[in-house]
Design a protein around this motif. Sequence first.
Motif, PDB file in Angstrom:
ATOM      1  N   VAL B 301      36.738  45.559  40.116  1.00  0.00           N
ATOM      2  CA  VAL B 301      37.731  44.983  41.030  1.00  0.00           C
ATOM      3  C   VAL B 301      38.858  45.993  41.205  1.00  0.00           C
ATOM      4  O   VAL B 301      39.322  46.598  40.226  1.00  0.00           O
ATOM      5  CB  VAL B 301      38.283  43.656  40.464  1.00  0.00           C
ATOM      6  N   PHE B 302      39.285  46.179  42.440  1.00  0.00           N
ATOM      7  CA  PHE B 302      40.305  47.180  42.762  1.00  0.00           C
ATOM      8  C   PHE B 302      41.475  46.560  43.504  1.00  0.00           C
ATOM      9  O   PHE B 302      41.309  45.604  44.256  1.00  0.00           O
ATOM     10  CB  PHE B 302      39.713  48.277  43.653  1.00  0.00           C
ATOM     11  N   ALA B 303      42.655  47.158  43.272  1.00  0.00           N
ATOM     12  CA  ALA B 303      43.816  46.917  44.129  1.00  0.00           C
ATOM     13  C   ALA B 303      44.139  48.299  44.705  1.00  0.00           C
ATOM     14  O   ALA B 303      44.674  49.141  43.993  1.00  0.00           O
ATOM     15  CB  ALA B 303      44.983  46.373  43.317  1.00  0.00           C
ATOM     16  N   GLY B 304      43.727  48.535  45.940  1.00  0.00           N
ATOM     17  CA  GLY B 304      43.831  49.888  46.485  1.00  0.00           C
ATOM     18  C   GLY B 304      42.947  50.823  45.690  1.00  0.00           C
ATOM     19  O   GLY B 304      41.772  50.547  45.466  1.00  0.00           O
ATOM     20  N   ALA B 334      46.857  38.740  39.145  1.00  0.00           N
ATOM     21  CA  ALA B 334      46.128  37.496  38.902  1.00  0.00           C
ATOM     22  C   ALA B 334      46.688  36.293  39.664  1.00  0.00           C
ATOM     23  O   ALA B 334      46.132  35.202  39.580  1.00  0.00           O
ATOM     24  CB  ALA B 334      46.125  37.189  37.403  1.00  0.00           C
ATOM     25  N   ALA B 335      47.753  36.501  40.438  1.00  0.00           N
ATOM     26  CA  ALA B 335      48.368  35.357  41.118  1.00  0.00           C
ATOM     27  C   ALA B 335      47.488  34.873  42.257  1.00  0.00           C
ATOM     28  O   ALA B 335      46.848  35.672  42.950  1.00  0.00           O
ATOM     29  CB  ALA B 335      49.739  35.756  41.659  1.00  0.00           C
ATOM     30  N   ASP B 336      47.462  33.560  42.466  1.00  0.00           N
ATOM     31  CA  ASP B 336      46.697  33.004  43.576  1.00  0.00           C
ATOM     32  C   ASP B 336      47.140  33.657  44.881  1.00  0.00           C
ATOM     33  O   ASP B 336      48.336  33.820  45.125  1.00  0.00           O
ATOM     34  CB  ASP B 336      46.927  31.484  43.675  1.00  0.00           C
ATOM     35  N   GLY B 337      46.161  34.016  45.698  1.00  0.00           N
ATOM     36  CA  GLY B 337      46.452  34.631  46.981  1.00  0.00           C
ATOM     37  C   GLY B 337      46.469  36.146  46.947  1.00  0.00           C
ATOM     38  O   GLY B 337      46.481  36.783  48.003  1.00  0.00           O
ATOM     39  N   ALA B 338      46.460  36.748  45.734  1.00  0.00           N
ATOM     40  CA  ALA B 338      46.455  38.216  45.660  1.00  0.00           C
ATOM     41  C   ALA B 338      45.221  38.767  46.369  1.00  0.00           C
ATOM     42  O   ALA B 338      44.113  38.258  46.195  1.00  0.00           O
ATOM     43  CB  ALA B 338      46.477  38.670  44.198  1.00  0.00           C
ATOM     44  N   ALA B 339      45.426  39.794  47.204  1.00  0.00           N
ATOM     45  CA  ALA B 339      44.327  40.405  47.956  1.00  0.00           C
ATOM     46  C   ALA B 339      43.782  41.579  47.163  1.00  0.00           C
ATOM     47  O   ALA B 339      44.505  42.536  46.872  1.00  0.00           O
ATOM     48  CB  ALA B 339      44.813  40.850  49.325  1.00  0.00           C
ATOM     49  N   LEU B 340      42.502  41.497  46.772  1.00  0.00           N
ATOM     50  CA  LEU B 340      41.864  42.543  45.975  1.00  0.00           C
ATOM     51  C   LEU B 340      40.587  42.985  46.687  1.00  0.00           C
ATOM     52  O   LEU B 340      40.232  42.450  47.739  1.00  0.00           O
ATOM     53  CB  LEU B 340      41.554  42.012  44.576  1.00  0.00           C
ATOM     54  N   GLU B 341      39.916  43.957  46.092  1.00  0.00           N
ATOM     55  CA  GLU B 341      38.623  44.390  46.618  1.00  0.00           C
ATOM     56  C   GLU B 341      37.637  44.493  45.464  1.00  0.00           C
ATOM     57  O   GLU B 341      38.006  44.849  44.352  1.00  0.00           O
ATOM     58  CB  GLU B 341      38.736  45.749  47.306  1.00  0.00           C
ATOM     59  N   ILE B 342      36.375  44.191  45.766  1.00  0.00           N
ATOM     60  CA  ILE B 342      35.318  44.324  44.763  1.00  0.00           C
ATOM     61  C   ILE B 342      34.341  45.371  45.276  1.00  0.00           C
ATOM     62  O   ILE B 342      33.954  45.345  46.450  1.00  0.00           O
ATOM     63  CB  ILE B 342      34.567  42.991  44.552  1.00  0.00           C
TER      64      ILE B 342
END
Lengths: 123, 368
Positions: B301-304, B334-342
């Motif tokens: 899982v990535f954030a950027g 981990a907050a609801d709504g956080a935009a991540l990438e897999i």
Amino acid sequence: MSLYFTKEHEWLRVEGGVATVGITDYAQAQLGDVVFAEVPAAGTVLAKGKEAAVVESVKAASDVYSPVSGTVTEANAALEGDPALVNTAPETEGWFFKLTLSDPSELDGLMDEAGYKSFVATL
Amino acid sequence: MAEVSSTEPLATLPLDALHRRLGARMVPFAGYAMPIQFEGIIAEHLHTRSHAGLFDVSHMGQLLLPLTSAALLETLIPGDILGLAENALRYSLLLNAEGGILDDLMVTRRADDLYLVVNGAVKAADIAHLRAAGLPVEYREDWALLALQGPQAVEALARLVPGVEALRFMRAGAFSWNGVALWVSRSGYTGEDGYEISVPAANVEALAEALLAQPEVKPIGLGARDSLRLEAGLPLYGHDLDETTSPIEAGLAFAISKRRKLEGGFPAAEKLLAELHDGPARRRIGLAVEGKLPAREGAEVFAGAERVGIVTSGGFSPSLGQPIAMAYVAAAYAADGAALEIEVRGKRLAASVVPMPFKAKNYVRAAN
């Protein structure tokens, strides 16, 4: 037109130097409900026995290997909207991709329908 | 296509012959041959959500301890067992000295003993761990375990075993069917109302057939059990929980009972209570995945550009018609709504953190 099968449960239908490739009814039954199929884009060069596509069932992802070497001419766009075609019509509308054969002699090592049926009977 | 079957010799469970008669595809699981599916995972999943599904969970370990073991058991788990009411169940965790999770389990206080249900894959290790602590474990290998799950489970089971409809969620009791002793709890692993039924192995096939003869009930395999529990946000031991995960980061702090928080006395109590107070470094979260490509266990899982976590369970949600996943990610993401990438096979899939359960639970909290 000739129909060939592999021990990895792919089929290919050869018409005028172009092969259509899919997975067999036995294979789809083993996989269960297919929810996604990743097929190679037109122009992709495939090598015999190498990964060509991925089929995702509810449970797991499985590689589909190219039974022969060649260049992809078309992927089955219908699978994007309806991946369950792999379950309902594995050997017709649920095909994966078409490719031009780079070495037609590779077909010699594949099974015909009767040979595949007796192979599956041993599993 | 990649090989999907296996032929290694495996132990069999009491319902093996019935599963094969019903056309199950059998696979190795926890050392046993078990049914992965009957008519198909999606159909079985949806049937359980709308009617009732019968699951064979006889691979799980059913253990008994004397009531006098409650205090000693509390030194291994963070649950309040001494304060458990008769015939009440509690979800708990077997912890190692570092506070990692050795197993998750159900503990029921019965009139004359404590009844534990532990995971099949680790039951031998659990028994050894409990015995090493001095607990006189009785392993009830001659009892099978069924789960009947779904909104119509109550009607189907009450027809055969009158009285079960009066059980509340997380309550249990002794019942009988055709002279066969049953231990029935209102509990399960699907997010639906339903029951878990402990029955002598010699009688389980007759009971399973009687349940399957009810119009609401179909047999359900392990495949749908997994997709149902994933939608319900319930972690699977060995995937979402293991010896390196703490109850706090797993979102299972509720398993540390109030009295135990005050008194401590369970493994790594100080460390876990500090983690509860300060917040864990990573958290188990739910991810709704965009598109149709499922993200599986092990996907990063990535954030950027930053790798922030890993998927521990993932697949296609039959009820929602889209891929969903559980992952551990750094607390900041981990907050609801956080935009991540897999990342799946070199592709980045957009995913957003969503509350679990993915599908609202349907438990019956009060008697009808």
